[in-house]
Design a protein around this motif. Structure first.
Motif, PDB file in Angstrom:
ATOM      1  N   VAL A 136       5.951  -1.016  -3.060  1.00 20.91           N
ATOM      2  CA  VAL A 136       6.959  -0.603  -4.042  1.00 20.91           C
ATOM      3  C   VAL A 136       6.394   0.495  -4.931  1.00 20.91           C
ATOM      4  CG1 VAL A 136       8.232  -1.364  -6.089  1.00 20.91           C
ATOM      5  CG2 VAL A 136       8.259  -2.771  -4.014  1.00 20.91           C
ATOM      6  N   LYS A 137       5.177   0.318  -5.411  1.00 17.54           N
ATOM      7  CA  LYS A 137       4.553   1.321  -6.270  1.00 17.54           C
ATOM      8  C   LYS A 137       4.438   2.668  -5.550  1.00 17.54           C
ATOM      9  CE  LYS A 137       1.474  -1.298  -9.285  1.00 17.54           C
ATOM     10  NZ  LYS A 137       0.047  -1.599  -9.481  1.00 17.54           N
ATOM     11  N   GLU A 138       4.106   2.625  -4.275  1.00 24.64           N
ATOM     12  CA  GLU A 138       3.956   3.846  -3.499  1.00 24.64           C
ATOM     13  C   GLU A 138       5.283   4.613  -3.426  1.00 24.64           C
ATOM     14  OE1 GLU A 138       2.845   4.506   1.055  1.00 24.64           O
ATOM     15  OE2 GLU A 138       1.313   3.390  -0.056  1.00 24.64           O
ATOM     16  N   VAL A 139       6.369   3.897  -3.167  1.00 26.83           N
ATOM     17  CA  VAL A 139       7.689   4.537  -3.124  1.00 26.83           C
ATOM     18  C   VAL A 139       8.027   5.130  -4.486  1.00 26.83           C
ATOM     19  CG1 VAL A 139      10.172   4.109  -2.885  1.00 26.83           C
ATOM     20  CG2 VAL A 139       8.582   3.164  -1.207  1.00 26.83           C
ATOM     21  N   ILE A 140       7.781   4.393  -5.546  1.00 28.93           N
ATOM     22  CA  ILE A 140       8.081   4.870  -6.899  1.00 28.93           C
ATOM     23  C   ILE A 140       7.316   6.159  -7.191  1.00 28.93           C
ATOM     24  CG2 ILE A 140       7.746   4.345  -9.356  1.00 28.93           C
ATOM     25  CD1 ILE A 140       8.411   1.395  -8.632  1.00 28.93           C
TER      26      ILE A 140
END
Length: 111
Positions: free
Chosen positions: A7-11
């Motif tokens: 999720v952090k990577e997408v954000i």
């Protein structure tokens, strides 16, 4: 933790694709000592993220309003991209929630 990192990577990618320099993450400090065992088992992982406005923006009121609109649109785009990436699950750990994504307000949401 793998879910959280995905999720952090997408954000981070969505922010950078929208000219927001991603500065970093901070885990929100919590004190679960007042919680019972059931509530403690359900405590979510809470994080703050920090971004920097695009260099092309001046520091005036009109530009700040535009930056706020950009942050709103980026927040919406992040949720779309998470769903497109299959990062929305049908279990208790499925939600990525933004209490706020603003340059003017920090919100700590809790009960």
């Amino acid at each position: 933790e793998d879910r959280r990192n995905s999720v952090k990577e997408v954000i981070e990618k969505v922010c950078e694709a929208n000219e927001l320099e991603f500065l970093g993450w901070r885990e929100v400090p919590v004190d679960p000592s007042a919680l019972g065992p059931q509530a403690r088992d359900a405590v979510p992982s809470m994080w703050q993220m920090f971004v920097k406005a695009p260099k092309r923006l001046d520091d005036d009121e009109e530009t700040r309003d535009g930056f706020e609109r950009t942050l709103y649109l980026v927040r919406r785009r992040i949720l779309v991209e998470l769903e497109k990436a299959g990062l929305k699950w049908e279990d208790a750990n499925s939600e990525t929630y933004f209490a706020s994504f603003s340059s003017a307000t920090i919100v700590y949401k809790g009960m």
